[in-house]
Design a protein around this motif. Structure first.
Motif, short mmCIF file in Angstrom:
data_model
loop_
_atom_site.label_atom_id
_atom_site.label_comp_id
_atom_site.label_asym_id
_atom_site.label_seq_id
_atom_site.Cartn_x
_atom_site.Cartn_y
_atom_site.Cartn_z
N ARG A 125 -104.27 -80.74 21.73
CA ARG A 125 -105.24 -80.90 22.81
C ARG A 125 -104.64 -80.44 24.13
O ARG A 125 -103.46 -80.68 24.40
CB ARG A 125 -105.65 -82.37 22.94
N PRO A 126 -105.45 -79.76 24.95
CA PRO A 126 -104.92 -79.32 26.25
C PRO A 126 -104.59 -80.50 27.14
O PRO A 126 -105.17 -81.59 27.00
CB PRO A 126 -106.07 -78.49 26.84
N HIS A 127 -103.65 -80.31 28.05
CA HIS A 127 -103.25 -81.38 28.96
C HIS A 127 -104.22 -81.54 30.12
O HIS A 127 -104.40 -82.62 30.66
CB HIS A 127 -101.83 -81.12 29.48
N LEU A 128 -104.82 -80.44 30.56
CA LEU A 128 -105.91 -80.45 31.55
C LEU A 128 -105.50 -80.96 32.93
O LEU A 128 -106.33 -81.49 33.66
CB LEU A 128 -107.11 -81.25 31.03
N GLY A 129 -104.24 -80.82 33.27
CA GLY A 129 -103.83 -81.10 34.65
C GLY A 129 -104.34 -80.01 35.57
O GLY A 129 -104.81 -78.96 35.13
N PRO A 130 -104.27 -80.21 36.88
CA PRO A 130 -104.83 -79.24 37.82
C PRO A 130 -104.18 -77.87 37.74
O PRO A 130 -104.87 -76.84 37.89
CB PRO A 130 -104.59 -79.89 39.19
N GLU A 131 -102.87 -77.79 37.48
CA GLU A 131 -102.22 -76.48 37.37
C GLU A 131 -102.63 -75.77 36.08
O GLU A 131 -102.86 -74.55 36.09
CB GLU A 131 -100.70 -76.64 37.42
N GLU A 132 -102.73 -76.52 34.99
CA GLU A 132 -103.18 -75.90 33.75
C GLU A 132 -104.63 -75.44 33.85
O GLU A 132 -104.99 -74.36 33.37
CB GLU A 132 -103.02 -76.85 32.57
N LEU A 133 -105.47 -76.23 34.50
CA LEU A 133 -106.86 -75.82 34.69
C LEU A 133 -106.95 -74.57 35.55
O LEU A 133 -107.76 -73.67 35.28
CB LEU A 133 -107.66 -76.96 35.33
N ALA A 134 -106.12 -74.49 36.59
CA ALA A 134 -106.12 -73.30 37.45
C ALA A 134 -105.66 -72.08 36.65
O ALA A 134 -106.20 -70.97 36.82
CB ALA A 134 -105.21 -73.52 38.66
N ASN A 135 -104.66 -72.28 35.79
CA ASN A 135 -104.18 -71.18 34.94
C ASN A 135 -105.28 -70.74 33.98
O ASN A 135 -105.51 -69.53 33.79
CB ASN A 135 -102.94 -71.64 34.18
N LEU A 136 -105.96 -71.71 33.37
CA LEU A 136 -107.04 -71.39 32.44
C LEU A 136 -108.18 -70.68 33.15
O LEU A 136 -108.73 -69.68 32.65
CB LEU A 136 -107.54 -72.67 31.77
N GLU A 137 -108.56 -71.16 34.33
CA GLU A 137 -109.64 -70.53 35.09
C GLU A 137 -109.30 -69.08 35.40
O GLU A 137 -110.13 -68.17 35.19
CB GLU A 137 -109.89 -71.30 36.39
N ALA A 138 -108.09 -68.83 35.88
CA ALA A 138 -107.70 -67.47 36.22
C ALA A 138 -107.65 -66.58 34.98
O ALA A 138 -108.03 -65.40 35.04
CB ALA A 138 -106.33 -67.47 36.92
N SER A 139 -107.21 -67.14 33.86
CA SER A 139 -107.12 -66.35 32.62
C SER A 139 -108.50 -65.97 32.11
O SER A 139 -108.74 -64.82 31.72
CB SER A 139 -106.37 -67.16 31.55
N LEU A 140 -109.42 -66.93 32.10
CA LEU A 140 -110.78 -66.63 31.67
C LEU A 140 -111.47 -65.65 32.61
O LEU A 140 -112.12 -64.69 32.19
CB LEU A 140 -111.59 -67.92 31.57
N ALA A 141 -111.29 -65.90 33.92
CA ALA A 141 -111.94 -65.04 34.91
C ALA A 141 -111.39 -63.62 34.86
O ALA A 141 -112.12 -62.65 35.14
CB ALA A 141 -111.75 -65.63 36.31
N ALA A 142 -110.10 -63.47 34.50
CA ALA A 142 -109.50 -62.14 34.44
C ALA A 142 -110.17 -61.28 33.37
O ALA A 142 -110.28 -60.06 33.53
CB ALA A 142 -108.01 -62.25 34.17
N LEU A 143 -110.62 -61.90 32.29
CA LEU A 143 -111.24 -61.15 31.20
C LEU A 143 -112.75 -61.04 31.34
O LEU A 143 -113.35 -60.07 30.87
CB LEU A 143 -110.92 -61.81 29.86
#
Length: 243
Positions: A125-143
């Motif tokens: 399960r993802p940890h979903l802390g603010p830094e991980e969420l920011a990383n996930l957001e940027a990764s999804l948005a990049a594609l």
């Protein structure tokens, strides 16, 4: 990871207010606690991390840490999130979606090489802390919107595929490094120690394909092996998009 807010709703450590700072006997904050825990894990491994040892490193009593954290699991979540904060965010891919995914993979691996224990806490399960969420957001948005990535499901499947490869690869590297420390044998010494046994087993003729791999397979360094595997994954995504 959770603490009851008093109204039946659990509060996550990310949303829980930090206690007021007290200067004596030593100032504490979640940031200082996490930094000390990361330094301990970097030096001695994840198994060395405990609230007692972290408190000792901060010259504080263990009970003081419970004002900032409810459990050791919360501390591990915060440690993972801090490492995600070190990983540069992917830039919008434009037409170069492979470059965006390759950059994300390499930056994640470098973070795991700096913090060997990081790989042990990835997956599940993802940890979903603010830094991980920011990383996930940027990764999804990049594609999102790059050629071939016309819907969010395609974006998700591609990112999940690359992440699965990266986590598997860095866990393998981490496990090999731990085994080297545990046995005191580097790779070349391990090969010398086990080489005669392997040769005897191959000489039986029962393992012809293993023999071919041992005797004819390329000897690549970890960086080259990671790049080759990543290219194969990206080629597979490209073939899927082309269909």
């Amino acid at each position: 990871m959770r603490e009851d807010a008093g109204d039946g709703e659990p509060t996550l450590v990310w949303e829980r207010p930090e206690p007021p700072s007290r200067p004596a006997p030593s100032p504490l904050s979640r940031a200082r606690i996490v930094k000390a825990a990361i330094e301990l894990a970097d030096a001695e491994g994840l198994e060395a991390v405990s609230l007692r040892k972290v408190a000792a490193a901060l010259d504080a009593g263990p009970m003081r840490l419970y004002r900032y954290l409810a459990t050791k699991e919360e501390l591990l979540d915060l440690m993972v999130d801090a490492v995600y904060g070190e990983i540069p965010r992917p830039e919008p891919a434009g037409g170069d979606w492979r470059g965006a995914l390759r950059s994300l993979a390499h930056h994640t691996r470098r973070a795991a090489l700096r913090h060997e224990w990081f790989a042990e806490l990835l997956g599940g399960r993802p940890h979903l802390g603010p830094e991980e969420l920011a990383n996930l957001e940027a990764s999804l948005a990049a594609l999102r919107g790059a050629p071939g990535f016309d819907d969010i499901d395609t974006v998700l499947r591609a990112l999940e595929t690359v992440n699965a490869y990266v986590i598997g690869a860095i866990r393998k590297e981490s496990a090999e490094a731990r085994a080297e420390r545990a046995t005191g044998l580097n790779e070349r010494q391990w090969q010398r120690a086990f080489g005669p046994y392997i040769e005897r087993m191959l000489a039986t003729g029962r393992y012809p394909t293993v023999a071919e791999a041992v005797r004819e397979g390329g000897d690549t360094d970890p960086d080259a092996a990671f790049d080759t595997g990543l290219d194969w994954v990206l080629d597979g995504i490209a073939a899927r998009l082309a269909r």
